[in-house]
Design an enzyme around this catalytic site. Sequence first.
Site, PDB file in Angstrom:
ATOM      1  N   SER A   1       0.639  -1.174  -0.022  1.00  0.00           N
ATOM      2  CA  SER A   1      -0.230  -0.155   0.152  1.00  0.00           C
ATOM      3  C   SER A   1       0.788   1.314   0.081  1.00  0.00           C
ATOM      4  O   SER A   1       2.016   1.046   0.106  1.00  0.00           O
ATOM      5  CB  SER A   1      -0.860   0.012   1.122  1.00  0.00           C
ATOM      6  OG  SER A   1      -1.595   1.186   1.564  1.00  0.00           O
TER       7      SER A   1
ATOM      8  N   TYR B   1      -2.350  -1.457  10.541  1.00  0.00           N
ATOM      9  CA  TYR B   1      -2.374  -1.894   8.793  1.00  0.00           C
ATOM     10  C   TYR B   1      -0.915  -0.914   8.404  1.00  0.00           C
ATOM     11  O   TYR B   1      -0.295  -1.530   7.464  1.00  0.00           O
ATOM     12  CB  TYR B   1      -3.632  -1.243   8.154  1.00  0.00           C
ATOM     13  CG  TYR B   1      -3.798  -1.376   6.783  1.00  0.00           C
ATOM     14  CD1 TYR B   1      -4.258  -2.264   6.202  1.00  0.00           C
ATOM     15  CD2 TYR B   1      -3.237  -0.284   5.893  1.00  0.00           C
ATOM     16  CE1 TYR B   1      -4.327  -2.614   4.915  1.00  0.00           C
ATOM     17  CE2 TYR B   1      -3.549  -0.431   4.528  1.00  0.00           C
ATOM     18  CZ  TYR B   1      -4.107  -1.317   4.043  1.00  0.00           C
ATOM     19  OH  TYR B   1      -3.885  -1.463   2.787  1.00  0.00           O
TER      20      TYR B   1
ATOM     21  N   LYS C   1       1.984  -3.095   6.586  1.00  0.00           N
ATOM     22  CA  LYS C   1       2.426  -2.821   5.229  1.00  0.00           C
ATOM     23  C   LYS C   1       3.946  -2.432   5.081  1.00  0.00           C
ATOM     24  O   LYS C   1       4.394  -2.706   4.028  1.00  0.00           O
ATOM     25  CB  LYS C   1       1.452  -1.876   4.380  1.00  0.00           C
ATOM     26  CG  LYS C   1       0.025  -2.211   4.316  1.00  0.00           C
ATOM     27  CD  LYS C   1      -0.068  -3.459   3.427  1.00  0.00           C
ATOM     28  CE  LYS C   1      -1.472  -3.661   3.085  1.00  0.00           C
ATOM     29  NZ  LYS C   1      -1.793  -4.970   2.386  1.00  0.00           N
TER      30      LYS C   1
END
Length: 266
Positions: A148, A161, A165
């Site tokens: 991402s 998150y 990532k």
Amino acid sequence: MEQITDMARFENRIALVTGAASGIGKRLAERFAAEGAVAVIADLKLDAAQATADEIVAKGGKAYAVVMDVSEEEQVGKAIDEVVAHFGRIDVLVSNAGIQIVKPLVDFGFGDWKKILAIQLDGAFLTTRACLPHMYKAGYGRVVYVGSVHSKEASKLKAAYVTAKHGLIGLAKVLAKEGAEHNVAANVVCPGFVRTPLVEKQIPEQASELGMSEQDVVRTVMLKDTIDGQFTTVDEVADMVLFYASASSVAHSGQSAVVSHGWFMQ
């Protein structure tokens, strides 16, 4: 999905995509199949994976469905063994499965933290580790992690998150070094916001947490730093994933490519 064409960049390659029953993963599987690969649809729900595989086959492609909870070591191993028993090898692994939980760090439950890392990061590790012996034996493998912009950047409300990532880039760099002698390459594709069900779910959640309208979340949070105010599309992500997956050597290994309409520039 488009009809299968004469393009054969992945002819007879076995390409396993996790989280492939919907969203980005589904489109990646369709694109691999459209270019000749056997698309292995790995997903938490076998019926959903099979439905995607059936759609691909109905369009003239080749596909195979397996059930896989990427956070469960035993289930990952069993699914990989099943694929290898059926096809003899795995050429491409795309680690795509993921979830999102949006909360301020001060309120972020440890259970939620562990759940995100288990799927996003442990899942990438477990699927990679399970595929590597087969790739090493064959002297060929291409591993692509779907990261991402949050592999490079941070946003409010996404502590776990963002951490997971970022971790994918480190994992890819290690695999690039260890896998090179076996002709195994590893890279990360880092999309911006893609309007998948995962992102659609975040819009009202962020609106609630930030005290703004859903339209303002899209305009002033998600897309405010893009150069054209546009969401990234699944095909734009797929273009880069397939580029890395089709690399003829390990020259492109240990790298990360951002596909974000200019949200993050390197």
